[in-house]
Motif scaffolding. Structure first.
Motif, short mmCIF file in Angstrom:
data_model
loop_
_atom_site.label_atom_id
_atom_site.label_comp_id
_atom_site.label_asym_id
_atom_site.label_seq_id
_atom_site.Cartn_x
_atom_site.Cartn_y
_atom_site.Cartn_z
N VAL A 200 -13.82 27.25 17.54
CA VAL A 200 -15.21 27.65 17.39
C VAL A 200 -15.60 28.65 18.47
O VAL A 200 -16.21 29.69 18.20
N LEU A 201 -15.22 28.36 19.72
CA LEU A 201 -15.59 29.25 20.82
C LEU A 201 -14.93 30.62 20.68
O LEU A 201 -15.56 31.66 20.94
N LEU A 208 -20.77 36.50 18.27
CA LEU A 208 -22.08 36.29 18.86
C LEU A 208 -22.16 36.87 20.26
O LEU A 208 -21.15 37.17 20.88
N ARG A 209 -23.38 37.00 20.77
CA ARG A 209 -23.57 37.42 22.15
C ARG A 209 -23.13 36.29 23.09
O ARG A 209 -23.26 35.12 22.73
N PRO A 210 -22.66 36.63 24.30
CA PRO A 210 -22.21 35.58 25.23
C PRO A 210 -23.32 34.58 25.56
O PRO A 210 -23.04 33.41 25.82
N ASP A 214 -25.75 29.05 20.56
CA ASP A 214 -24.62 28.37 19.93
C ASP A 214 -23.36 28.48 20.77
O ASP A 214 -22.60 27.52 20.90
N THR A 215 -23.15 29.66 21.36
CA THR A 215 -21.98 29.85 22.23
C THR A 215 -22.09 28.96 23.47
O THR A 215 -21.11 28.30 23.86
N SER A 243 -27.59 23.56 27.81
CA SER A 243 -28.03 23.75 26.43
C SER A 243 -27.73 22.49 25.67
O SER A 243 -26.85 21.72 26.04
N ARG A 244 -28.46 22.25 24.60
CA ARG A 244 -28.22 21.05 23.82
C ARG A 244 -26.81 21.06 23.25
O ARG A 244 -26.33 22.05 22.77
#
Length: 251
Positions: A200-201, A208-210, A214-215, A243-244
């Motif tokens: 995923v990462l 995606l942006r760093p 989500d990242t 982050s959650r």
């Protein structure tokens, strides 16, 4: 409109003014409508589409109880007018299910999601994007109710289909991978969870942006997984801002 009950004409104007977008593009404007929508009487809303719009505004504003009432009316009206197999009806049922979860009615949500999935398989096909998203949402409900094995089994089936039909880097495929990793953790299959989170990462770093939430969430979860499998040095790598985790934000 403060202190006055909006009539049907004003209700229709409010309905035509409400605009919903999954990326919250119109959230600021819709929040301006929120105080007026709270004064609306259910019997003055005569269009199912208005109930859907008002339910979405209420949901985004955090008034889940009011959202449930509007979505229930919308589903009831569209079932009668369009039938349960209509895509508009199915979408409204999906919104109602997610709102049930917001107010803690998890079993109601589960029952509704199972129904939506069965109808979607019949009308859209088992491997249609919307059907697969519905199946993943159902897997998330199994997780919330502690039915982790069922969540894992359904998540694995959905992921296999999404990788084949949508591609391994599709946003829905990646979301399913992240949620499946959560199921693996609950079942103490920590290596399987770690392997998925690494994938995923890697995809998120490309797409995606760093600093995307989500990242950052995946990085936090991955650090946790490294610790669970005893790879403490990798877990001690620089952490992102809090982050959650996926466990806190299934779906």
């Amino acid at each position: 409109m403060q202190g006055h009950r909006p009539g049907q004409l004003i209700v229709r104007l409010l309905g035509s003014s409400s605009t919903y977008s999954t990326d919250y593009k119109y959230l600021a404007f819709d929040r301006l409508l929120f105080p007026h929508l709270r004064q609306i009487q259910m019997e003055d809303v005569v269009e199912a589409g208005d109930h859907l719009c008002f339910g979405n505004v209420m949901k985004d504003a955090g008034d889940s109880k009011s959202a449930v009432l509007h979505f229930e009316r919308c589903v009831e009206m569209w079932r009668g007018l369009l039938g349960e197999e209509n895509r508009n009806t199915l979408a409204a049922m999906g919104n109602l299910a997610s709102s049930y979860e917001k107010i803690g009615s998890f079993h109601k949500a589960l029952e509704l999601k199972e129904k939506v999935l069965n109808v979607s398989k019949t009308t859209l096909g088992a491997e249609h994007r919307e059907t697969l998203v519905t199946a993943q949402n159902l897997a998330n409900s199994y997780t919330r109710l502690g039915r982790y094995k069922e969540a894992m089994e359904l998540g694995e089936k959905v992921l296999e289909a999404q990788r084949r039909v949508l591609g391994p880097e599709d946003v829905d495929t990646v979301r399913t991978m992240a949620n499946l990793a959560v199921s693996y953790k609950y079942l103490d299959q920590n290596q399987e969870a770690l392997d998925l989170e690494v994938q995923v990462l890697e995809i998120q770093k490309k797409t995606l942006r760093p600093e995307d939430p989500d990242t950052l969430r995946t990085m936090s979860n991955l650090a946790l997984s490294y610790r669970k499998v005893g790879r403490k040095q990798e877990a001690l790598a620089p952490k992102p801002t809090r982050s959650r985790t996926a466990e806190e934000d299934i779906g």
